[in-house]
Design an enzyme around this catalytic site. Structure first.
Site, PDB file in Angstrom:
ATOM      1  N   LYS A 189      -2.539 -10.583  -3.343  1.00  0.00           N
ATOM      2  CA  LYS A 189      -3.785 -10.691  -2.568  1.00  0.00           C
ATOM      3  C   LYS A 189      -4.781 -11.373  -3.477  1.00  0.00           C
ATOM      4  O   LYS A 189      -5.194 -10.809  -4.499  1.00  0.00           O
ATOM      5  CB  LYS A 189      -4.259  -9.301  -2.161  1.00  0.00           C
ATOM      6  CG  LYS A 189      -5.666  -9.225  -1.612  1.00  0.00           C
ATOM      7  CD  LYS A 189      -5.894  -7.854  -0.970  1.00  0.00           C
ATOM      8  CE  LYS A 189      -7.200  -7.196  -1.360  1.00  0.00           C
ATOM      9  NZ  LYS A 189      -8.407  -7.792  -0.791  1.00  0.00           N
ATOM     10  N   GLY A 191     -16.450  -2.939   0.969  1.00  0.00           N
ATOM     11  CA  GLY A 191     -17.019  -1.606   0.802  1.00  0.00           C
ATOM     12  C   GLY A 191     -18.309  -1.368   1.553  1.00  0.00           C
ATOM     13  O   GLY A 191     -18.942  -0.329   1.381  1.00  0.00           O
ATOM     14  N   ASN A 222      -9.845  -0.270   2.758  1.00  0.00           N
ATOM     15  CA  ASN A 222      -9.772   0.728   1.695  1.00  0.00           C
ATOM     16  C   ASN A 222     -10.865   1.785   1.845  1.00  0.00           C
ATOM     17  O   ASN A 222     -10.622   2.934   2.168  1.00  0.00           O
ATOM     18  CB  ASN A 222      -9.887   0.022   0.328  1.00  0.00           C
ATOM     19  CG  ASN A 222      -9.669   0.953  -0.853  1.00  0.00           C
ATOM     20  OD1 ASN A 222      -8.980   0.616  -1.799  1.00  0.00           O
ATOM     21  ND2 ASN A 222     -10.218   2.147  -0.842  1.00  0.00           N
ATOM     22  N   THR A 223     -12.116   1.346   1.663  1.00  0.00           N
ATOM     23  CA  THR A 223     -13.219   2.302   1.562  1.00  0.00           C
ATOM     24  C   THR A 223     -13.396   3.141   2.823  1.00  0.00           C
ATOM     25  O   THR A 223     -13.727   4.326   2.739  1.00  0.00           O
ATOM     26  CB  THR A 223     -14.526   1.541   1.248  1.00  0.00           C
ATOM     27  OG1 THR A 223     -14.271   0.666   0.147  1.00  0.00           O
ATOM     28  CG2 THR A 223     -15.641   2.491   0.873  1.00  0.00           C
TER      29      THR A 223
END
Lengths: 256, 66
Positions: free
Chosen positions: A97, A158, A207-208
């Protein structure tokens, strides 16, 4: 309904790709990973600490999951290329990535340097999945450079802001009908994931949104369902938007 | 001999190869990768790759990230 997600020749059932950062504990991460149904996880490359013993973080990942190392924290093409080479050597994987960040406050990608690094890595045989600003022209350039998919952001990393520019994603989908588009970064809640999928994204990397949720495992389940719902909604073909009402019940035959 | 490893300088004696360096610093050997002066050194070559004064070495592993 069979709706496999194929990426660089590998078939996946899940269209949710998840991260491994920011979890309050490894147990919480593992529980979230399990219920998410995700088959691919991303990990960061980092210096081994010299002053203390460390266990291998990879031991905490389900071995059946495809590991996607990332070049997070790189601010120029050369650093990203070096990081990718190290990841390949350590993990024996060509998958990467690619992240080349342009600025520490927004963590927005430097598209120019991302393209530069992508060209080098593709030439070296990497499967390059580039994170970039949601721009159609850059998507075309990255695909022309040999990336098997493009990963436009929904919002800054995020931030949890959700899809900030749905028109860009829709245009990218319409203009690149055969491209694999993975929305990467910015999803905050399940409806954000559903919206991205309804707009035609092939998959979502997050993710976050899961790691920082009050209950990570429950949020992982919700995200799994939202990705599935959004995908099915996209495939179903939405009704046209109308400015005015269109009665659902027959007008004729109503009592007067 | 002074080497720079992961951004820190270390004085080392009786260390001739990358493999010996990992041993001397008690660093893991599984699922790590090494760069010597910006060139990745493949694992089979750690035993034979010599380290020299002022070499810059990066030893990396994987951590949580998104």
């Amino acid at each position: 309904m069979s709706d496999k997600f194929t990426l660089a020749g590998k078939e996946f059932t899940s269209r949710l790709i998840i991260g491994t950062g920011k979890y309050r504990s490894l147990d919480e991460m593992k529980a979230a990973h399990t219920v998410s149904g995700a088959e691919m996880v991303t990990v960061a490359v980092n210096r081994v600490p010299l002053d203390r013993k460390t266990e291998s973080f990879l031991d905490h990942l389900n071995p059946s999951m495809q590991i996607l190392p990332n070049t997070a924290g790189c601010y120029d093409a050369d650093h990203a290329v070096r990081t990718a080479r190290l990841a390949r050597e350590a993990l024996d994987t060509e998958w990467i990535k690619l992240e080349v960040i342009g600025d520490p406050v927004t963590l927005l990608p430097d598209n120019e340097k991302t393209l530069e690094a992508a060209k080098v890595l593709v030439a070296e045989g990497f499967i390059v999945l580039p994170y970039f600003t949601d721009d159609l022209i850059m998507a075309k350039k990255l695909l022309d450079a040999g990336c098997p998919a493009v990963m436009p952001l929904a919002a800054p990393i995020g931030s949890g802001m959700g899809v900030q520019n749905p028109s860009n994603l829709r245009i990218m989908r319409e203009q690149l009908p055969d491209a694999t588009i993975i929305v990467d970064a910015g999803v905050g809640v399940p409806s954000d994931a559903a919206i991205a999928m309804e707009l035609g994204a092939d998959a979502i990397l997050m993710n976050t949104a899961i790691a920082e949720a009050g209950n990570a495992a429950h949020m992982a389940t919700a995200m799994k369902l939202a990705v599935q719902a959004g995908r099915l909604g996209y495939l179903s073909g939405r009704m046209p938007k109308r400015l005015y009402a269109s009665a659902s019940s027959p007008i004729a035959g109503a009592i007067r | 001999m002074t080497i720079f490893i992961n951004g820190e300088s270390r004085e080392l004696k009786d260390v001739s190869t990358l493999a010996a360096l990992l041993d001397a610093l008690d660093l893991p050997k599984q699922r790590v990768a090494i760069e010597l002066n910006k060139q990745v050194i493949r694992k089979p070559d750690w035993e034979t790759t010599e380290v020299s004064n002022n070499d810059k070495i990066e030893v990396v592993h994987f951590v949580g990230g998104g």
